[in-house]
Design a protein around this motif. Structure first.
Motif, PDB file in Angstrom:
ATOM      1  N   ASP A   1       0.855  -1.179   0.000  1.00 45.22           N
ATOM      2  CA  ASP A   1       0.000   0.000   0.000  1.00 45.22           C
ATOM      3  C   ASP A   1       0.898   1.239   0.000  1.00 45.22           C
ATOM      4  O   ASP A   1       2.120   1.138  -0.085  1.00 45.22           O
ATOM      5  CB  ASP A   1      -0.958  -0.015   1.191  1.00 45.22           C
ATOM      6  CG  ASP A   1      -0.249  -0.060   2.542  1.00 45.22           C
ATOM      7  OD1 ASP A   1       0.992   0.160   2.612  1.00 45.22           O
ATOM      8  OD2 ASP A   1      -0.930  -0.311   3.549  1.00 45.22           O
ATOM      9  N   GLU A   2       0.301   2.410   0.106  1.00 44.23           N
ATOM     10  CA  GLU A   2       1.072   3.653   0.045  1.00 44.23           C
ATOM     11  C   GLU A   2       2.139   3.721   1.140  1.00 44.23           C
ATOM     12  O   GLU A   2       3.271   4.129   0.888  1.00 44.23           O
ATOM     13  CB  GLU A   2       0.120   4.851   0.155  1.00 44.23           C
ATOM     14  CG  GLU A   2       0.801   6.179  -0.087  1.00 44.23           C
ATOM     15  CD  GLU A   2      -0.188   7.343  -0.080  1.00 44.23           C
ATOM     16  OE1 GLU A   2       0.268   8.467   0.184  1.00 44.23           O
ATOM     17  OE2 GLU A   2      -1.372   7.131  -0.358  1.00 44.23           O
ATOM     18  N   ALA A   3       1.790   3.312   2.356  1.00 42.33           N
ATOM     19  CA  ALA A   3       2.746   3.352   3.466  1.00 42.33           C
ATOM     20  C   ALA A   3       3.922   2.402   3.218  1.00 42.33           C
ATOM     21  O   ALA A   3       5.081   2.757   3.462  1.00 42.33           O
ATOM     22  CB  ALA A   3       2.045   3.004   4.778  1.00 42.33           C
ATOM     23  N   MET A   4       3.633   1.197   2.722  1.00 45.14           N
ATOM     24  CA  MET A   4       4.698   0.233   2.438  1.00 45.14           C
ATOM     25  C   MET A   4       5.588   0.738   1.304  1.00 45.14           C
ATOM     26  O   MET A   4       6.806   0.629   1.363  1.00 45.14           O
ATOM     27  CB  MET A   4       4.107  -1.130   2.099  1.00 45.14           C
ATOM     28  CG  MET A   4       5.139  -2.195   1.749  1.00 45.14           C
ATOM     29  SD  MET A   4       6.330  -2.583   3.078  1.00 45.14           S
ATOM     30  CE  MET A   4       5.257  -3.442   4.215  1.00 45.14           C
ATOM     31  N   LEU A   5       4.963   1.291   0.258  1.00 45.27           N
ATOM     32  CA  LEU A   5       5.755   1.826  -0.858  1.00 45.27           C
ATOM     33  C   LEU A   5       6.663   2.959  -0.393  1.00 45.27           C
ATOM     34  O   LEU A   5       7.791   3.095  -0.867  1.00 45.27           O
ATOM     35  CB  LEU A   5       4.842   2.284  -1.991  1.00 45.27           C
ATOM     36  CG  LEU A   5       4.192   1.154  -2.783  1.00 45.27           C
ATOM     37  CD1 LEU A   5       3.151   1.718  -3.746  1.00 45.27           C
ATOM     38  CD2 LEU A   5       5.229   0.329  -3.536  1.00 45.27           C
ATOM     39  N   LYS A   6       6.201   3.750   0.569  1.00 53.41           N
ATOM     40  CA  LYS A   6       7.029   4.834   1.115  1.00 53.41           C
ATOM     41  C   LYS A   6       8.264   4.248   1.804  1.00 53.41           C
ATOM     42  O   LYS A   6       9.384   4.738   1.619  1.00 53.41           O
ATOM     43  CB  LYS A   6       6.205   5.680   2.083  1.00 53.41           C
ATOM     44  CG  LYS A   6       6.914   6.911   2.577  1.00 53.41           C
ATOM     45  CD  LYS A   6       5.996   7.783   3.418  1.00 53.41           C
ATOM     46  CE  LYS A   6       6.743   9.010   3.887  1.00 53.41           C
ATOM     47  NZ  LYS A   6       5.891   9.893   4.692  1.00 53.41           N
TER      48      LYS A   6
END
Length: 87
Positions: free
Chosen positions: A68-73
């Motif tokens: 998700d966005e947090a993991m991709l960050k």
């Protein structure tokens, strides 16, 4: 590819899974040890590569979700750090 963990190689993947999804994905994307960056698929984006890592890890017993966005960050931050260290 040379050094790349193979789908279904539970022994190799079980060690990698312990390192965590963000770390393994970023290291594989940037290239680590004898493994070429992005598994020799330079056209892959970070999300595409991350999805492939999730699939392969889950085949060996992980229970990872698509990034998700947090993991991709987290993944991108580690890629950036690895890239800076190579300079």
């Amino acid at each position: 590819d040379k050094g790349s963990p193979k789908i279904g190689d539970v022994r190799t993947w079980s060690k990698l899974i312990k390192e965590g999804q963000a770390n393994i994905t970023a290291d594989g994307y940037a290239g680590v040890r004898a493994m070429p960056a992005r598994g020799s698929k330079p056209e892959l984006s970070v999300p595409e590569f991350a999805a492939a890592v999730v699939y392969m890890a889950n085949q060996a017993g992980a229970n990872w979700k698509d990034a998700d966005e947090a993991m991709l960050k987290k993944i991108n931050a580690r890629i950036d750090k690895r890239t800076q260290n190579k300079k």
